[in-house]
Design an enzyme around this catalytic site. Structure first.
Site, PDB file in Angstrom:
ATOM      1  N   SER A   1       0.782  -1.025   0.039  1.00 50.74           N
ATOM      2  CA  SER A   1      -0.056  -0.138  -0.112  1.00 50.74           C
ATOM      3  C   SER A   1       0.827   1.309  -0.110  1.00 50.74           C
ATOM      4  CB  SER A   1      -1.067   0.087   1.092  1.00 50.74           C
ATOM      5  OG  SER A   1      -1.541   1.098   1.135  1.00 50.74           O
TER       6      SER A   1
ATOM      7  N   TYR B   1      -2.542  -0.400  10.075  1.00 49.02           N
ATOM      8  CA  TYR B   1      -2.411  -0.704   8.579  1.00 49.02           C
ATOM      9  C   TYR B   1      -1.042  -0.367   7.823  1.00 49.02           C
ATOM     10  CZ  TYR B   1      -3.734  -1.178   3.836  1.00 49.02           C
ATOM     11  OH  TYR B   1      -4.082  -1.641   2.346  1.00 49.02           O
TER      12      TYR B   1
END
Length: 247
Positions: free
Chosen positions: A142, A156
């Protein structure tokens, strides 16, 4: 579409929706037989399998919870048992915990680490025993590993940043066999978890240089390149596909 993956077998974890579904479909269009894991969305997995078959390739949906270490290894072994080989592993499955720091707990942290970091490690470990020389491992990361533009991403971002170290280490370790290991880091991508018409979409679009969300197929194109012969000299690195979010 050019079929440069003919006679190859790929496993895409979390392949029933979003980016995973796009990757599974694209690899099939390039000629690969594709297995995909899913946890909850059997109908979606079956729909992706039908698209793979529509491309003239074999499909194998496997129900597997990537938070379960045994399920990860079993999924890899099943692909080899049913298809006879494994050439490409795409670690796509992941969870997306976003919440203020004060509301996060240890269970949430452990669950995210299990799905986003431990599962790719275990899948790569299991796959390494089956991949022929010249095989491919691609993990979906990501852009938030490089730039955290909003609050609430502490867990995350931590899990996705960990994948950089894992990718570099595996690339070094498996390099003597010609096995490449790379990370594809998407930016804002139009999926059901982060739709391009969602409540914060206009703000997110404005933070990209291109002024828009990407599509799962655009992420899949980067994965397909790394799986191809053209990606044979690329390893241990990150390809960021984020529309310029991080520049």
């Amino acid at each position: 579409m050019e079929r440069f993956l003919d006679n190859k077998v790929a496993l895409v974890t979390g392949g029933s929706r979003g980016i995973g579904a796009g990757v599974a479909t694209r690899l099939a269009e390039h000629g690969a037989d594709v297995a995909l894991t899913y946890r909850d969305h059997a109908d979606s997995a079956d729909a992706v399998a039908e698209r793979i078959k529509g491309a003239g390739r074999r499909a194998l949906p496997i129900r597997a919870d990537s938070a379960d270490p045994g399920a990860v290894t079993t999924a890899v072994d099943r692909v080899v048992a049913e298809f006879g080989r494994l050439d490409v592993l795409v670690n796509n499955v992941g969870v997306f915990p976003v919440a203020p720091l004060e509301s996060l707990d240890l269970d949430t942290f452990d669950e995210a680490m299990a799905a986003n970091v431990r599962a790719p490690f275990l899948a790569a470990k299991a796959a390494a025993g089956h991949l022929a020389d010249g095989g491919r491992i691609v993990t979906i990361g990501s852009h938030v590993a490089e730039r955290v533009a909003f609050p609430g991403f502490s867990i995350y971002a931590t899990t996705k940043a960990a994948l950089t170290g894992l990718t570099k280490a595996l690339g070094r370790e498996l390099g003597p066999r010609g096995i490449t290991v790379n990370l594809v880091s998407p930016g804002p991508t139009d999926t059901d978890l982060n739709p391009a018409d969602g409540p914060n979409a206009e703000l997110i679009k404005d933070l990209t240089a291109l002024g828009r969300y990407g599509s799962p197929d655009e992420i899949a194109a980067a994965v397909a390149f790394l799986a191809s012969e053209g990606g044979a000299y690329v390893t241990g690195t990150t390809i960021t596909v984020d529309g310029g979010f991080n520049i």
